[in-house]
Design a protein around this motif. Structure first.
Motif, PDB file in Angstrom:
ATOM      1  N   ASP A 423      24.373  11.864  97.539  1.00 10.34           N
ATOM      2  CA  ASP A 423      25.523  11.410  97.993  1.00 10.34           C
ATOM      3  C   ASP A 423      25.680  12.752  99.045  1.00 10.34           C
ATOM      4  O   ASP A 423      26.215  13.806  98.363  1.00 10.34           O
ATOM      5  CB  ASP A 423      26.432  11.822  96.662  1.00 10.34           C
ATOM      6  N   LEU A 424      25.977  12.252 100.081  1.00 17.37           N
ATOM      7  CA  LEU A 424      26.614  13.076 101.128  1.00 17.37           C
ATOM      8  C   LEU A 424      27.944  13.513 101.532  1.00 17.37           C
ATOM      9  O   LEU A 424      28.281  14.698 101.581  1.00 17.37           O
ATOM     10  CB  LEU A 424      25.476  12.707 102.481  1.00 17.37           C
ATOM     11  N   ASP A 425      28.951  12.781 100.873  1.00 13.12           N
ATOM     12  CA  ASP A 425      30.336  12.886 101.265  1.00 13.12           C
ATOM     13  C   ASP A 425      31.403  13.411  99.825  1.00 13.12           C
ATOM     14  O   ASP A 425      32.141  12.893  99.505  1.00 13.12           O
ATOM     15  CB  ASP A 425      30.643  11.659 102.055  1.00 13.12           C
ATOM     16  N   GLY A 426      30.761  12.832  98.684  1.00 12.96           N
ATOM     17  CA  GLY A 426      30.907  13.079  97.905  1.00 12.96           C
ATOM     18  C   GLY A 426      32.329  12.049  97.304  1.00 12.96           C
ATOM     19  O   GLY A 426      32.808  12.724  96.630  1.00 12.96           O
ATOM     20  N   ASP A 427      31.866  10.827  97.631  1.00 10.25           N
ATOM     21  CA  ASP A 427      32.184  10.162  96.806  1.00 10.25           C
ATOM     22  C   ASP A 427      31.150   9.275  96.088  1.00 10.25           C
ATOM     23  O   ASP A 427      32.256   7.888  94.958  1.00 10.25           O
ATOM     24  CB  ASP A 427      32.884   8.947  97.944  1.00 10.25           C
ATOM     25  N   SER A 428      30.356   9.544  95.304  1.00 13.49           N
ATOM     26  CA  SER A 428      30.031   9.477  94.012  1.00 13.49           C
ATOM     27  C   SER A 428      29.032   8.009  93.753  1.00 13.49           C
ATOM     28  O   SER A 428      28.776   7.439  92.986  1.00 13.49           O
ATOM     29  CB  SER A 428      31.255   8.789  92.554  1.00 13.49           C
ATOM     30  N   ASP A 429      28.601   7.611  95.226  1.00  8.05           N
ATOM     31  CA  ASP A 429      27.553   7.182  95.177  1.00  8.05           C
ATOM     32  C   ASP A 429      26.883   7.446  96.205  1.00  8.05           C
ATOM     33  O   ASP A 429      26.752   8.935  96.453  1.00  8.05           O
ATOM     34  CB  ASP A 429      28.352   5.665  96.002  1.00  8.05           C
ATOM     35  N   THR A 430      25.290   6.314  96.845  1.00 13.64           N
ATOM     36  CA  THR A 430      24.280   7.121  97.052  1.00 13.64           C
ATOM     37  C   THR A 430      24.402   6.802  98.834  1.00 13.64           C
ATOM     38  O   THR A 430      24.543   5.138  98.666  1.00 13.64           O
ATOM     39  CB  THR A 430      22.909   6.505  96.131  1.00 13.64           C
ATOM     40  N   ASP A 431      24.180   7.370  99.603  1.00 16.48           N
ATOM     41  CA  ASP A 431      24.210   7.309 100.638  1.00 16.48           C
ATOM     42  C   ASP A 431      23.096   7.697 101.667  1.00 16.48           C
ATOM     43  O   ASP A 431      21.671   8.203 100.231  1.00 16.48           O
ATOM     44  CB  ASP A 431      25.334   8.312 101.454  1.00 16.48           C
ATOM     45  N   ILE A 432      22.414   7.683 102.732  1.00 13.64           N
ATOM     46  CA  ILE A 432      21.176   7.674 103.170  1.00 13.64           C
ATOM     47  C   ILE A 432      21.234   8.500 104.485  1.00 13.64           C
ATOM     48  O   ILE A 432      22.253   8.336 105.379  1.00 13.64           O
ATOM     49  CB  ILE A 432      20.576   6.293 103.901  1.00 13.64           C
ATOM     50  N   ALA A 433      20.455   9.312 104.528  1.00 15.04           N
ATOM     51  CA  ALA A 433      20.237  10.346 105.439  1.00 15.04           C
ATOM     52  C   ALA A 433      18.619   9.562 105.997  1.00 15.04           C
ATOM     53  O   ALA A 433      17.748   9.427 105.986  1.00 15.04           O
ATOM     54  CB  ALA A 433      20.719  11.431 105.452  1.00 15.04           C
ATOM     55  N   VAL A 434      18.238   9.205 107.185  1.00  9.98           N
ATOM     56  CA  VAL A 434      17.459   9.608 108.333  1.00  9.98           C
ATOM     57  C   VAL A 434      17.354  10.360 109.643  1.00  9.98           C
ATOM     58  O   VAL A 434      17.913  10.249 110.317  1.00  9.98           O
ATOM     59  CB  VAL A 434      17.127   7.564 108.504  1.00  9.98           C
ATOM     60  N   ILE A 435      15.667   9.950 110.082  1.00 13.67           N
ATOM     61  CA  ILE A 435      15.497  10.666 111.457  1.00 13.67           C
ATOM     62  C   ILE A 435      14.674   9.698 112.559  1.00 13.67           C
ATOM     63  O   ILE A 435      14.118   8.889 111.720  1.00 13.67           O
ATOM     64  CB  ILE A 435      14.563  11.672 111.497  1.00 13.67           C
ATOM     65  N   GLY A 471      37.358  16.056  99.468  1.00 18.99           N
ATOM     66  CA  GLY A 471      38.144  14.975  98.120  1.00 18.99           C
ATOM     67  C   GLY A 471      36.706  15.242  97.446  1.00 18.99           C
ATOM     68  O   GLY A 471      35.887  13.953  97.776  1.00 18.99           O
ATOM     69  N   THR A 472      36.392  14.923  95.927  1.00 18.78           N
ATOM     70  CA  THR A 472      35.251  14.821  95.159  1.00 18.78           C
ATOM     71  C   THR A 472      35.912  14.416  93.772  1.00 18.78           C
ATOM     72  O   THR A 472      36.446  15.122  92.996  1.00 18.78           O
ATOM     73  CB  THR A 472      34.199  15.617  95.269  1.00 18.78           C
ATOM     74  N   GLY A 473      34.799  13.540  92.923  1.00 14.41           N
ATOM     75  CA  GLY A 473      35.386  13.102  91.659  1.00 14.41           C
ATOM     76  C   GLY A 473      35.101  10.979  92.025  1.00 14.41           C
ATOM     77  O   GLY A 473      35.431  10.822  93.119  1.00 14.41           O
ATOM     78  N   SER A 474      35.071  10.425  90.254  1.00 14.68           N
ATOM     79  CA  SER A 474      34.988   8.885  90.443  1.00 14.68           C
ATOM     80  C   SER A 474      36.856   8.679  90.138  1.00 14.68           C
ATOM     81  O   SER A 474      36.441   7.500  90.869  1.00 14.68           O
ATOM     82  CB  SER A 474      34.354   8.673  88.983  1.00 14.68           C
ATOM     83  N   LEU A 475      37.172   9.234  90.111  1.00 15.54           N
ATOM     84  CA  LEU A 475      38.781   8.875  90.053  1.00 15.54           C
ATOM     85  C   LEU A 475      39.076   7.788  89.276  1.00 15.54           C
ATOM     86  O   LEU A 475      40.125   7.073  89.007  1.00 15.54           O
ATOM     87  CB  LEU A 475      39.505   7.825  91.602  1.00 15.54           C
ATOM     88  N   GLU A 476      38.238   7.493  87.953  1.00 15.31           N
ATOM     89  CA  GLU A 476      38.192   7.051  86.568  1.00 15.31           C
ATOM     90  C   GLU A 476      38.931   7.650  85.809  1.00 15.31           C
ATOM     91  O   GLU A 476      38.559   9.239  85.586  1.00 15.31           O
ATOM     92  CB  GLU A 476      36.698   6.675  86.149  1.00 15.31           C
ATOM     93  N   GLY A 477      39.664   7.436  84.551  1.00 14.90           N
ATOM     94  CA  GLY A 477      40.214   8.160  84.342  1.00 14.90           C
ATOM     95  C   GLY A 477      39.489   9.071  83.763  1.00 14.90           C
ATOM     96  O   GLY A 477      38.554   8.755  82.889  1.00 14.90           O
TER      97      GLY A 477
END
Length: 576
Positions: A423-435, A471-477
């Motif tokens: 999770d590279l941007d703190g939005d609670s899902d999995t991102d991808i970094a490649v070279i 901002g970080t967090g799931s935005l769930e109650g």
């Protein structure tokens, strides 16, 4: 309130009152009047007022997409990408090996990165063949550990670059702990991982090696137990070679295969169609060592491994990658016979051609993650092109039957190498970094599967460059949600604009994104600390409907900004 608020507000004398106010639609010369009739005295934190927007609904974006993000130049022949928070700012930085250097690319805001910086070759007298990143000195900061054991060195040793706390590193500390595999030959380090092998709470070092000069090489695990005590000097035990009977190693994987609480190891072999499995007995240096032959027509072993629970039984399975196929190594998980716990059984190899990966494409790395959050593990491959065919990132959707569907391709046109899934941007899902090794570039693919947070840009530079809103967090109650400002003018004040709709109005050389004139829009004043930051943590309200959107942006006085003001990037929040 009139739209001259941005330029007028900094003429007010009560900026540090920190009051939250609800914007009316009249004209007010100073939006932060101390008149209690214009202040919401019952709640002095604008973020706590977010439930007021419950009735303002917009469509929820739920389609899975990978959006191309920032790219950063690193250097030639870049390899072995890693991601970790080096400077304690809550966001993942990138680390890669390039020639005889280690390159660090620091996160400067949510999902964006600055220029690369090198741990120069003057600090690395031995060429680092394999390296890993982790906190080996128990100070809470990730360090860089290198195995200087290669064709380029005359000794076999570990070199540790200790993190100084700000993302920079001290000079290398040398530990001559790696023994040669055969007298007269130096073991070449192929891959490294850091894991707590002996259960004492620190990270030990495991290296896949083979001995230069021998036919096909002898592959073995080298385990170096960490003996550091918190607050003391960094210390390692002399390494122990675990297995030296199989052909040259190509990778190393650490995973708790038998669910006994300690890390086990899996080693694939380049010149033998097999993997070796080391089931750790808890000591870190002893246990059972078994060879698992892999089914299929390949005459060489797999190049890369990845682990995930593919069938939902609570035990990790392993996927082995070949140039034109993959194979699932199913964890027998014990069942009624606990003696089978952690043992792997190879399933038939699956060709990649029918899944859209032709022979003109060469898989270079593999990762496993549920990118689309459907409950099934997906396979992510980086591809390098042959015969003029450009490479890409291939995402093969998973299923409950442990099979993978046809590839969807991203970043087409690049011959890609190592990847990381974080999770590279703190939005609670999995991102991808490649070279891209040849181009010397890193690329980010932002996962929009859930996307509770989006960075809309529009920062206006001030004294310290672009102020950064995250901002970080799931935005769930009930979830803890963090709003953070960085790179603003220190010991000052900032306006927080919050609105359910966008305005995108030019002002003071920048763009005001939230529509602070909209009904119910909020403005708050917050102080910045001595580092130019501000942070607030809240418990996200229950009962907010799906698809609720909020725009947030910080504006602040800054003598180096256009017209004496600066602004952060804007954030868009969408509730799940």
């Amino acid at each position: 309130m009139g739209r001259n608020v941005i330029t007028n507000v900094f003429r007010c004398t009560n900026l540090l009152d920190h009051a939250s106010i609800e914007v009316d639609q009249g004209t007010t010369p100073c939006p932060f009047s101390r008149d209690p009739s214009t202040m919401m005295t019952k709640n002095r934190n604008a973020f706590a007022l977010l439930p007021a927007y419950c009735g303002l609904i917009s469509p929820l974006f739920s389609q899975f997409t990978l959006s191309p993000g920032p790219r950063t130049a690193i250097g030639s022949t870049v390899q072995a990408l890693r991601a970790t928070d080096l400077d304690g700012d809550g966001f993942r930085d990138l680390v890669a090996k390039t020639g005889g250097n280690i390159a660090v690319v620091s996160s400067v805001c949510q999902g964006s990165y600055g220029a690369s910086a090198f741990v120069g070759s003057a600090l690395l007298p031995a060429y680092p063949e394999a390296y890993a990143v982790g906190d080996v000195d128990l100070d809470g900061l990730p360090d860089i550990v290198m195995a200087a054991a290669s064709f380029h060195s005359t000794t076999a040793e570990l070199r540790v670059l200790r993190n100084l706390g700000d993302g920079s590193f001290g000079p290398p500390q040398v530990f001559p702990v790696i023994p040669p595999g055969t007298p007269g030959f130096i073991p070449q380090a192929i891959a490294m991982t850091l894991a707590d092998m002996d259960g004492d709470g620190d990270l030990d070092v495991a290296v896949a090696t083979h001995v230069n000069g021998l036919v096909n090489g002898d592959g073995f695990y080298t385990i170096v137990l960490n003996q550091t005590v918190a607050g003391g000097s960094l210390a390692f035990a002399t390494a122990v070679n675990i297995s030296s009977t199989e052909a040259s190693a190509s990778d190393i994987l650490a995973a708790d295969l038998d669910n006994d609480g300690d890390m086990d190891l899996v080693l694939p072999h380049l010149f033998d169609v097999s993997v070796t499995v080391f089931l750790n007995d808890g000591s870190g240096i002893s246990g059972s060592v078994t060879k698992e032959s892999l089914s299929g027509a390949n005459t060489s072993g797999p190049s890369k491994l990845a682990a995930a629970d593919l069938n939902g039984d609570g035990f990790l399975d392993v996927v082995a990658l070949w140039p034109q196929s993959y194979s699932v190594l199913l964890n027998l998980d014990g069942g009624s016979n606990l003696a089978n716990a952690g043992k792997l059984r190879s399933q038939p190899q699956v060709p990649l051609g029918p899944l859209g990966i032709t022979t003109a494409l060469q898989p270079t790395d593999i990762g496993l993650a549920d990118l689309d959050e459907d409950g099934a593990t997906d396979m992510i491959l980086t591809l390098s092109g042959n015969f003029g065919t450009p490479g890409s990132v291939a995402v093969l959707p998973g299923s409950a039957s442990m099979t993978f569907g046809s590839a969807a391709n991203f970043l087409a046109g690049h011959n890609l190498g190592s990847l990381v899934l974080e999770d590279l941007d703190g939005d609670s899902d999995t991102d991808i970094a490649v070279i891209d090794p040849a181009a010397g570039m890193t690329f980010i693919l932002d996962n929009l599967a859930r996307t509770p947070w989006q960075d809309l840009g529009q920062a206006l530079a001030g004294t310290h460059g672009d102020p950064c809103a995250t901002g970080t967090g799931s935005l769930e109650g009930g979830a803890i949600v963090t709003f953070r400002l960085r790179n603003a003018l220190e010991n000052s004040a900032a306006l927080v604009l919050v609105s359910p709709v966008a305005l995108n109005m030019p002002a003071a050389g920048g763009i005001v994104v939230p529509d602070y004139t909209a009904p119910g829009a909020l403005i708050n004043v917050v102080p910045t600390d001595a580092a130019g930051g501000h942070r607030v943590d809240i418990s996200w309200p229950n009962g907010l409907p799906p698809g609720l959107t909020l725009y947030i942006q910080y504006w602040m006085g800054d003598p180096m900004g256009p017209m004496g003001v600066a602004a952060s990037n804007a954030l868009l929040l969408t509730t799940p």
